[in-house]
Design a protein around this motif. Structure first.
Motif, short mmCIF file in Angstrom:
data_model
loop_
_atom_site.label_atom_id
_atom_site.label_comp_id
_atom_site.label_asym_id
_atom_site.label_seq_id
_atom_site.Cartn_x
_atom_site.Cartn_y
_atom_site.Cartn_z
N PHE A 210 -25.79 40.54 0.34
CA PHE A 210 -26.26 39.45 1.19
C PHE A 210 -25.16 39.03 2.16
O PHE A 210 -25.41 38.82 3.36
CB PHE A 210 -26.69 38.28 0.30
CG PHE A 210 -27.23 37.10 1.05
CD1 PHE A 210 -28.22 37.24 2.01
CD2 PHE A 210 -26.73 35.82 0.79
CE1 PHE A 210 -28.72 36.15 2.69
CE2 PHE A 210 -27.22 34.72 1.47
CZ PHE A 210 -28.21 34.88 2.42
N TYR A 211 -23.94 38.90 1.67
CA TYR A 211 -22.80 38.52 2.51
C TYR A 211 -22.52 39.58 3.58
O TYR A 211 -22.28 39.25 4.75
CB TYR A 211 -21.57 38.32 1.64
CG TYR A 211 -20.26 38.28 2.39
CD1 TYR A 211 -19.93 37.19 3.18
CD2 TYR A 211 -19.36 39.33 2.31
CE1 TYR A 211 -18.73 37.15 3.89
CE2 TYR A 211 -18.16 39.30 3.00
CZ TYR A 211 -17.85 38.21 3.78
OH TYR A 211 -16.66 38.18 4.47
N ARG A 212 -22.57 40.85 3.20
CA ARG A 212 -22.32 41.92 4.16
C ARG A 212 -23.38 41.95 5.25
O ARG A 212 -23.07 42.22 6.42
CB ARG A 212 -22.25 43.26 3.44
CG ARG A 212 -21.02 43.41 2.54
CD ARG A 212 -21.09 44.65 1.67
NE ARG A 212 -19.90 44.76 0.82
CZ ARG A 212 -19.70 45.72 -0.08
NH1 ARG A 212 -20.63 46.66 -0.25
NH2 ARG A 212 -18.60 45.73 -0.81
N GLY A 213 -24.62 41.64 4.88
CA GLY A 213 -25.66 41.54 5.89
C GLY A 213 -25.41 40.40 6.85
O GLY A 213 -25.63 40.53 8.06
N ALA A 214 -24.91 39.27 6.32
CA ALA A 214 -24.58 38.13 7.17
C ALA A 214 -23.45 38.47 8.13
O ALA A 214 -23.48 38.09 9.31
CB ALA A 214 -24.21 36.92 6.31
N VAL A 215 -22.45 39.20 7.65
CA VAL A 215 -21.33 39.62 8.50
C VAL A 215 -21.83 40.53 9.62
O VAL A 215 -21.39 40.42 10.77
CB VAL A 215 -20.25 40.32 7.66
CG1 VAL A 215 -19.20 40.97 8.57
CG2 VAL A 215 -19.59 39.34 6.71
N ALA A 216 -22.77 41.42 9.28
CA ALA A 216 -23.32 42.32 10.31
C ALA A 216 -24.01 41.53 11.42
O ALA A 216 -23.88 41.87 12.60
CB ALA A 216 -24.31 43.29 9.65
N VAL A 217 -24.71 40.46 11.06
CA VAL A 217 -25.36 39.62 12.06
C VAL A 217 -24.32 38.92 12.92
O VAL A 217 -24.46 38.83 14.14
CB VAL A 217 -26.29 38.59 11.38
CG1 VAL A 217 -26.87 37.63 12.42
CG2 VAL A 217 -27.42 39.29 10.64
N ILE A 218 -23.25 38.43 12.29
CA ILE A 218 -22.18 37.77 13.06
C ILE A 218 -21.55 38.74 14.03
O ILE A 218 -21.30 38.42 15.20
CB ILE A 218 -21.12 37.19 12.10
CG1 ILE A 218 -21.72 36.04 11.29
CG2 ILE A 218 -19.90 36.71 12.87
CD1 ILE A 218 -20.79 35.48 10.24
N LEU A 219 -21.31 39.98 13.58
CA LEU A 219 -20.69 40.99 14.44
C LEU A 219 -21.60 41.38 15.60
O LEU A 219 -21.13 41.89 16.62
CB LEU A 219 -20.33 42.23 13.62
CG LEU A 219 -19.16 42.07 12.64
CD1 LEU A 219 -19.03 43.28 11.75
CD2 LEU A 219 -17.85 41.82 13.41
N TYR A 220 -22.89 41.17 15.46
CA TYR A 220 -23.81 41.43 16.56
C TYR A 220 -23.51 40.52 17.75
O TYR A 220 -23.72 40.90 18.90
CB TYR A 220 -25.25 41.22 16.09
CG TYR A 220 -26.31 41.46 17.14
CD1 TYR A 220 -26.68 42.75 17.50
CD2 TYR A 220 -26.93 40.38 17.76
CE1 TYR A 220 -27.66 42.96 18.46
CE2 TYR A 220 -27.91 40.58 18.73
CZ TYR A 220 -28.27 41.88 19.07
OH TYR A 220 -29.25 42.09 20.02
N PHE A 221 -23.00 39.32 17.44
CA PHE A 221 -22.73 38.34 18.49
C PHE A 221 -21.25 38.17 18.79
O PHE A 221 -20.87 37.98 19.95
CB PHE A 221 -23.32 36.98 18.09
CG PHE A 221 -24.81 36.96 18.05
CD1 PHE A 221 -25.56 36.86 19.21
CD2 PHE A 221 -25.48 37.01 16.83
CE1 PHE A 221 -26.95 36.84 19.17
CE2 PHE A 221 -26.87 36.97 16.78
CZ PHE A 221 -27.60 36.89 17.95
N THR A 222 -20.40 38.19 17.77
CA THR A 222 -18.98 37.89 17.99
C THR A 222 -18.13 38.58 16.93
O THR A 222 -18.63 39.04 15.90
CB THR A 222 -18.75 36.37 17.96
OG1 THR A 222 -17.40 36.09 18.37
CG2 THR A 222 -18.97 35.80 16.58
#
Length: 413
Positions: free
Chosen positions: A270-282
């Motif tokens: 779940f955390y790694r998925g959240a990081v992937a979303v963050i990296l999509y933007f910044t």
């Protein structure tokens, strides 16, 4: 604790908490305002879309908050029972916490708790109390970062898309857009500041460094979101495909870095998925290694991706409807991104408060020299293990993964 391990919680830190709460409530207020405005105008689809984004973000943040509460429960209870945490610093009961998180109030409870303890600690300078307030604001800063990216970034994209689609600009929409951009940049700054709050005094951000850090993040996030919104006005059915195509490799890359942030495997995924979303933007660094090389690759990739998105919009746009803002918007997007990169390089070369801060000549800009996080934390009964992991990865360049990074031997780098 020696001077090299001195913790501080000043009025400046308390103001940061208050400002963080203010921006959170301000964000929430603008969300309500935007949704209500759409409903009043009869735009039920867009009102529902904005509301869905807000609710989804809230659920994600509450899930992280509850997982961290549950994972730290035994540590906090043990310290409280042993007398290391005074009675006023004990947490709310498990049942009440579960209910509050179910009602989407867990994040707000954290802010209120931090303010209560912070006002007390501004008068009472005991060591354990300082450790506890730093422990609290570390989690708040991480949750605020998740909240800003998961809510404000998609909402900004949606708002810009609506404005360009309808070719009109309303006051409440402009107000919400500006507030959301500032909120994201503030959340990134607050997270960076909290990352340093567990380090020695000489590592803290001064006002000038914090201001420049805020500015270059604002300059970098604006063109990224604008380029996605422009692409969506022409290829709205392909935005989710683009999101998936970028997030999937980001997720795989995060997995390959061997993160060890959460308490169990499902939470870690779940955390790694959240990081992937963050990296999509910044940009967000989550593992030890050559940070500079990663950032060069990341920002180069993002520049190319934004160029492709804007390029497709330019080719297929309506030249008549977009004539009034095409050239100024293209100039603003390109200049903002490249200016952001230049300001970021300047920050790391001249203002980054580390002992080696030369972005252009070394791969170790974010190394903490002479004193390691582990050596600092060994003298503390209460530490935030999540901030410990991220701090180690941020300040040590050995590519050994998060688990090894958090248990690395004390060395001088």
């Amino acid at each position: 604790m020696g001077s090299g391990d001195e913790l501080r919680f000043s009025l400046h830190d308390l103001i940061f908490i208050c400002l963080g709460l203010a921006t959170f409530l301000f964000d929430l207020g603008t969300d309500v305002w935007v949704v209500a405005s759409f409903f009043e105008a009869g735009d039920y689809f867009w009102a529902g879309a904005v509301l869905l984004v807000v609710l989804f973000c809230s659920v994600v943040v509450q899930m992280f908050s509850w997982c961290w509460f549950a994972g730290d429960r035994e540590q906090l209870k043990s310290l409280s029972n042993s007398g290391l945490l005074p009675p006023f610093k004990t947490t709310v009961g498990d049942g009440a916490l579960r209910l509050l998180h179910g009602l989407q109030l867990g994040f707000l409870v954290r802010y209120i708790t931090a303010l209560e303890v912070g006002f007390r600690m501004h008068k009472e300078r005991d060591t354990v109390g300082l450790q506890y307030i730093i422990y609290l604001i570390s989690d708040i800063s991480m949750l605020r970062l998740f909240e800003s990216i998961f809510e404000s970034a998609p909402q900004l994209t949606l708002m810009l898309y609506i404005m360009m689609l309808k070719n009109q600009m309303k006051l409440h929409q402009c107000f919400s857009i500006v507030a959301s951009f500032l909120s994201i940049a503030w959340a990134i700054l607050d997270f960076h500041k909290s990352l340093r709050s567990s380090l020695s005094d000489k590592m803290h951000l001064n006002f000038k460094s914090a201001l420049i850090y805020f500015i270059f993040n604002l300059l970098l996030i604006c063109p990224r979101i604008c380029s996605i919104a422009l692409f969506a006005t022409i290829f709205k059915h392909y935005v989710l495909l683009h999101f998936a195509l970028i997030c999937l490799p980001m997720f795989i890359w995060t997995c390959q870095q061997g993160t060890d942030f959460m308490n169990n495997i499902p939470e870690e995924v779940f955390y790694r998925g959240a990081v992937a979303v963050i990296l999509y933007f910044t940009w967000l660094n989550v593992a030890a290694g050559k940070t500079i090389i990663r950032q060069i690759i990341y920002h180069s990739f993002l520049a190319v991706d934004c160029g492709i998105l804007v390029g497709f919009w330019w080719i297929y746009r309506d030249p008549v409807l977009t004539a009034s803002y095409t050239l100024p918007l293209l100039i603003a997007i390109s200049s903002s991104y490249f200016l952001g990169v230049i300001v970021k390089c300047t920050y790391y070369k001249y203002l980054h408060p580390t002992l080696t801060a030369d972005l252009l000549t070394t791969d170790e800009t974010d190394i903490l020299q002479e004193v390691g996080f582990r050596s600092i934390c060994e003298s503390r009964p209460l530490i935030n293990k999540r901030m410990q992991i991220l701090s180690n990865c941020f300040y040590f360049s050995k590519p050994e993964g998060n688990r090894r990074c958090s248990n690395m031997e004390e060395t001088k780098i």
